[in-house]
Write a protein that holds these residues in place. Structure first.
Motif, PDB file in Angstrom:
ATOM      1  N   ALA A   1       2.415  -0.547  -3.918  1.00  0.00           N
ATOM      2  CA  ALA A   1       1.128  -0.363  -3.171  1.00  0.00           C
ATOM      3  C   ALA A   1       0.488  -1.827  -3.443  1.00  0.00           C
ATOM      4  N   VAL A   2       1.338  -2.624  -4.654  1.00  0.00           N
ATOM      5  CA  VAL A   2       0.282  -3.707  -4.402  1.00  0.00           C
ATOM      6  C   VAL A   2       1.242  -4.846  -3.228  1.00  0.00           C
ATOM      7  N   VAL A   3       2.762  -4.489  -2.828  1.00  0.00           N
ATOM      8  CA  VAL A   3       3.161  -5.244  -1.954  1.00  0.00           C
ATOM      9  C   VAL A   3       2.735  -4.716   0.059  1.00  0.00           C
ATOM     10  N   PHE A   4       2.231  -3.551  -0.568  1.00  0.00           N
ATOM     11  CA  PHE A   4       1.875  -3.731   0.959  1.00  0.00           C
ATOM     12  C   PHE A   4       0.748  -3.930   0.940  1.00  0.00           C
ATOM     13  N   ALA A   5      -0.137  -3.358   0.128  1.00  0.00           N
ATOM     14  CA  ALA A   5      -1.098  -3.977   0.082  1.00  0.00           C
ATOM     15  C   ALA A   5      -1.856  -4.926   0.922  1.00  0.00           C
ATOM     16  N   ALA A   6      -1.209  -6.219  -0.124  1.00  0.00           N
ATOM     17  CA  ALA A   6      -1.208  -7.540  -0.142  1.00  0.00           C
ATOM     18  C   ALA A   6      -0.858  -7.814   1.615  1.00  0.00           C
ATOM     19  N   PHE A  33      -3.382   2.937   7.471  1.00  0.00           N
ATOM     20  CA  PHE A  33      -3.867   3.901   8.124  1.00  0.00           C
ATOM     21  C   PHE A  33      -5.831   3.025   7.225  1.00  0.00           C
ATOM     22  N   THR A  34      -5.668   2.169   6.598  1.00  0.00           N
ATOM     23  CA  THR A  34      -6.702   2.323   6.005  1.00  0.00           C
ATOM     24  C   THR A  34      -7.192   0.803   6.199  1.00  0.00           C
ATOM     25  N   PHE A  37      -9.269   3.713  10.352  1.00  0.00           N
ATOM     26  CA  PHE A  37      -9.767   5.045  10.253  1.00  0.00           C
ATOM     27  C   PHE A  37      -9.140   5.788   8.572  1.00  0.00           C
ATOM     28  N   PHE A  38      -8.735   5.536   7.501  1.00  0.00           N
ATOM     29  CA  PHE A  38      -8.371   6.346   6.578  1.00  0.00           C
ATOM     30  C   PHE A  38      -9.237   6.179   6.116  1.00  0.00           C
ATOM     31  N   ALA A  83      -3.510   4.631  -2.995  1.00  0.00           N
ATOM     32  CA  ALA A  83      -3.203   3.201  -2.185  1.00  0.00           C
ATOM     33  C   ALA A  83      -4.313   3.465  -1.177  1.00  0.00           C
ATOM     34  N   HIS A  84      -4.920   3.825  -1.154  1.00  0.00           N
ATOM     35  CA  HIS A  84      -6.080   4.166  -0.559  1.00  0.00           C
ATOM     36  C   HIS A  84      -7.045   2.737  -1.182  1.00  0.00           C
ATOM     37  N   SER A  85      -7.155   2.858  -2.458  1.00  0.00           N
ATOM     38  CA  SER A  85      -8.629   2.337  -3.460  1.00  0.00           C
ATOM     39  C   SER A  85      -7.556   1.597  -3.293  1.00  0.00           C
ATOM     40  N   VAL A  86      -6.225   1.003  -4.092  1.00  0.00           N
ATOM     41  CA  VAL A  86      -5.848  -0.604  -3.829  1.00  0.00           C
ATOM     42  C   VAL A  86      -6.416  -1.059  -2.309  1.00  0.00           C
ATOM     43  N   GLN A  87      -5.554  -0.360  -0.968  1.00  0.00           N
ATOM     44  CA  GLN A  87      -6.180  -1.143  -0.301  1.00  0.00           C
ATOM     45  C   GLN A  87      -7.394  -1.495  -0.192  1.00  0.00           C
ATOM     46  N   SER A  88      -8.715  -0.036  -0.013  1.00  0.00           N
ATOM     47  CA  SER A  88      -9.799  -0.427   0.799  1.00  0.00           C
ATOM     48  C   SER A  88     -10.218  -1.450  -0.176  1.00  0.00           C
ATOM     49  N   SER A  89      -9.304  -1.722  -1.945  1.00  0.00           N
ATOM     50  CA  SER A  89     -10.957  -2.978  -2.354  1.00  0.00           C
ATOM     51  C   SER A  89      -9.785  -4.900  -2.307  1.00  0.00           C
TER      52      SER A  89
END
Lengths: 116, 145
Positions: free
Chosen positions: A101-106, B70-71, B75-76, B95-101
């Motif tokens: 989650a960290v790597v992809f989000a970053a 997708f986030t 469109f997610f 994953a959505h919560s990490v990506q959106s914040s």
């Protein structure tokens, strides 16, 4: 058969979450935390193993699986190297989800901007 | 208009969500996610001759990757609102919560924005997951001696 159970088990978890969400003032943050703790508790009673055996991906995709992996990693760590193992072993299994989650989000944050 | 009448009026006009509809939606979407994930796991097991544990971990990463992408594509958020708990409880919600914040606080700087808000929503999952596992393992150690 695993496919049917995967559908049913994942579906039931989501239904329970939805019922809590609709009938109480709890937020999605509360729900995911509750289900993570629930996963650890089910693992403690040895039930989550059985659930994964039955439903495969249906059980391993739910956030409770994270609680199960943390508990299982810590327990195996304890068996391998005693009290210190609880600390060192905690993330051996559950770490993949957090690191992912960290790597992809970053990575995606570098290339994308928030959309409204 | 007195207080009681006003309360009735407010209650009448507050949009009411159809709970049965939500529940069925959550079951179908959540179940569908579980079904797809099991499909990917079996596919990986057959294609690369992996054990179930390894295939599950890869699948977990694939799900997180897709949900993050997708986030980021935008469109997610819509899907999350429509699917309610159906996408919240699978790993997609995490994953959505990490990506959106991460995206929301990007413009406030690398440390004070991105860094300190990265786990704003997902932090409680990690915190209470670790705490409860720790306590439960201690309990098991005490019980089993």
């Amino acid at each position: 058969m695993t496919f049917i159970w995967a559908f049913i088990v994942a579906g039931i978890f989501c239904v329970i979450g939805q019922i809590i969400l609709d009938n109480t003032k709890l937020t999605p943050g509360h729900i995911t935390s509750i289900f993570t703790v629930l996963g650890a508790i089910l693992a403690f009673f040895g039930l989550y193993d059985k659930l994964i055996e039955l439903a495969g991906g249906g059980a391993s995709t739910i956030i409770s699986n994270f609680g199960y992996l943390l508990y299982d990693g810590a327990w195996e760590g304890y068996q391998a190297s005693g009290f210190l193992g609880i600390f060192t072993g905690m993330f051996t299994k559950g770490g993949a989800a957090v690191v992912g989650a960290v790597v992809f989000a970053a990575f995606f944050t570098l290339f994308f901007d928030p959309k409204d | 208009m007195n207080k009681d009448e006003y309360k009735k009026l407010v209650k009448k006009h507050t949009p009411r969500e159809d709970k049965l509809h939500n529940t069925i939606y959550a079951f179908l979407i959540g179940g569908f996610v579980g079904f797809i994930v099991e499909g990917i796991i079996q596919m990986l097991m057959n294609m690369f001759d992996l054990t179930r544990v390894v295939a599950s971990t890869w699948t977990c990463l694939i799900v997180i990757f897709s949900a993050s992408l997708f986030t980021a594509l935008g469109f997610f958020d819509n899907w999350m609102t429509k699917a309610k708990a159906g996408l919240l409880l699978p790993t997609t919600g995490f994953a959505h919560s990490v990506q959106s914040s991460a995206l929301d606080y990007k413009k406030e700087g690398l440390i004070t924005g991105l860094g300190s808000n990265f786990f704003k929503l997902a932090g409680s999952v990690i915190l209470y997951g670790i705490l409860s596992s720790f306590i439960l393992v201690l309990l098991k150690v005490i019980i089993h001696g």
